[in-house]
Design a protein around this motif. Structure first.
Motif, PDB file in Angstrom:
ATOM      1  N   ALA A  42      39.220  43.714  33.838  1.00 24.68           N
ATOM      2  CA  ALA A  42      40.155  42.815  33.524  1.00 24.68           C
ATOM      3  C   ALA A  42      41.423  43.561  32.799  1.00 24.68           C
ATOM      4  CB  ALA A  42      39.888  41.735  32.868  1.00 24.68           C
ATOM      5  N   ASP A  55      46.038  39.485  34.283  1.00 23.64           N
ATOM      6  CA  ASP A  55      44.734  38.741  34.831  1.00 23.64           C
ATOM      7  C   ASP A  55      44.342  37.304  33.973  1.00 23.64           C
ATOM      8  OD1 ASP A  55      44.259  40.673  36.797  1.00 23.64           O
ATOM      9  OD2 ASP A  55      42.796  41.675  35.670  1.00 23.64           O
ATOM     10  N   ARG A  56      43.875  36.404  34.700  1.00 26.95           N
ATOM     11  CA  ARG A  56      43.663  35.183  33.817  1.00 26.95           C
ATOM     12  C   ARG A  56      42.014  34.974  33.902  1.00 26.95           C
ATOM     13  NH1 ARG A  56      43.080  29.780  35.199  1.00 26.95           N
ATOM     14  NH2 ARG A  56      43.265  30.230  37.604  1.00 26.95           N
ATOM     15  N   CYS A 100      40.533  38.472  24.580  1.00 34.11           N
ATOM     16  CA  CYS A 100      41.487  38.274  25.660  1.00 34.11           C
ATOM     17  C   CYS A 100      42.544  38.651  24.997  1.00 34.11           C
ATOM     18  CB  CYS A 100      41.600  36.726  26.002  1.00 34.11           C
ATOM     19  SG  CYS A 100      40.295  36.143  27.036  1.00 34.11           S
ATOM     20  N   VAL A 128      44.932  39.812  28.482  1.00 36.21           N
ATOM     21  CA  VAL A 128      44.673  38.779  29.746  1.00 36.21           C
ATOM     22  C   VAL A 128      45.155  37.372  29.001  1.00 36.21           C
ATOM     23  CG1 VAL A 128      43.083  40.292  30.550  1.00 36.21           C
ATOM     24  CG2 VAL A 128      42.261  38.629  29.036  1.00 36.21           C
ATOM     25  N   ASP A 174      40.736  35.297  37.632  1.00 31.17           N
ATOM     26  CA  ASP A 174      40.208  36.532  37.880  1.00 31.17           C
ATOM     27  C   ASP A 174      38.791  36.883  37.309  1.00 31.17           C
ATOM     28  OD1 ASP A 174      42.636  37.983  39.225  1.00 31.17           O
ATOM     29  OD2 ASP A 174      43.433  37.220  37.311  1.00 31.17           O
ATOM     30  N   GLY A 207      35.862  36.090  41.408  1.00 31.86           N
ATOM     31  CA  GLY A 207      35.912  37.354  40.569  1.00 31.86           C
ATOM     32  C   GLY A 207      34.543  37.258  39.750  1.00 31.86           C
TER      33      GLY A 207
END
Length: 251
Positions: free
Chosen positions: A60, A64-65, A83, A88, A100, A117
């Motif tokens: 990631a 990206d989420r 995160c 992200v 993702d 993902g």
């Protein structure tokens, strides 16, 4: 907080530099009787390991989420800061089908399977325990995280102005999370490093995230994060407030 802190990950780095040994997150689950206390250093170590897992094994990166299908829990707080460290977008209770990466607790595994993902499962057991059997299609966080590195460096610089958090349909950049948490701290009776806030609010709203993580972190304070607090009677809550030296509460 330092003037250069622009993201939640920056706030954690400043807290680590200021006093690594002080408590940062004390977690209670009143359904299981669990109590876990994490110092700034211990919490930061979990964040580094999780960020390395996220950036490395899960591939990631900025933009990206990550859908976080998780309750208010100390491991959720770790994922939120991980995160932020990678850059992200942390999407609380977000749609896994368009994410993702999905990170799921044990009660949302079926919904999490919609993610095409990478999928991570958290057992949310006391002491960070693993699943007796890893759910099909997932990696077990408690198995994968401990072997990750204790230091983290992002592959790409994290832009404080880029989206960092989605909660209850609202999107915030990293800078907005920091600014809003700091500006709201006085209304939560958080006045400095000695502040210790007890929060029984869920993590599915900004208010819950602010009281349960971001605002205490912004002022250099600490949080007593309580899950299933409704199982505690008034006398029990009063005893906890006294024993934990709580200076403010939201529940």
């Amino acid at each position: 907080m330092n003037a250069t802190d622009r993201t939640p990950a920056d706030l954690l780095r400043s807290a680590l530099a200021a006093d690594a040994g002080r408590p940062l997150v004390t977690f209670y689950d009143d359904a299981t009787g669990e109590r876990v206390e994490l110092s700034v250093a211990t919490f930061a170590n979990w964040v580094a390991k999780t960020a390395n897992l996220l950036q490395g094994d899960l591939a990631a990166g900025p933009g990206d989420r990550v859908a976080l299908l998780l309750p208010a829990h100390w491991q959720t707080a770790v994922w939120l800061l991980a995160c932020s460290s990678v850059g992200v977008v942390a999407d609380m209770a977000g749609d896994p089908a368009s994410a993702d990466v999905v990170v799921s607790g044990p009660d949302t595994l079926e919904a999490a399977r919609a993610c095409r993902g990478e999928r991570v499962a958290l057992a949310l057991r006391p002491l960070g325990g693993r699943f007796p059997r890893t759910p099909d299609g997932f990696v077990d966080y408690a198995v994968e995280a401990p072997s990750q590195g204790d230091r983290f460096a992002p592959f790409a610089p994290v832009d404080p102005e880029e989206p960092a958090l989605i909660v209850a349909g609202a999107e915030f950049s990293g800078a907005e999370v920091v600014e809003r948490a700091l500006s709201e701290a006085p209304s939560l009776d958080l006045t400095g490093p000695w502040s210790r806030l007890l929060s029984g609010l869920p993590y599915d709203t900004w208010d819950g995230l602010s009281a349960g993580l971001y605002a205490p972190l912004a002022v250099g304070g600490s949080v007593v994060l309580c899950r299933n607090l409704d199982r505690l009677d008034g006398e029990g809550l009063a005893k906890r407030i006294e024993s934990e030296r709580v200076t403010a509460s939201r529940h």
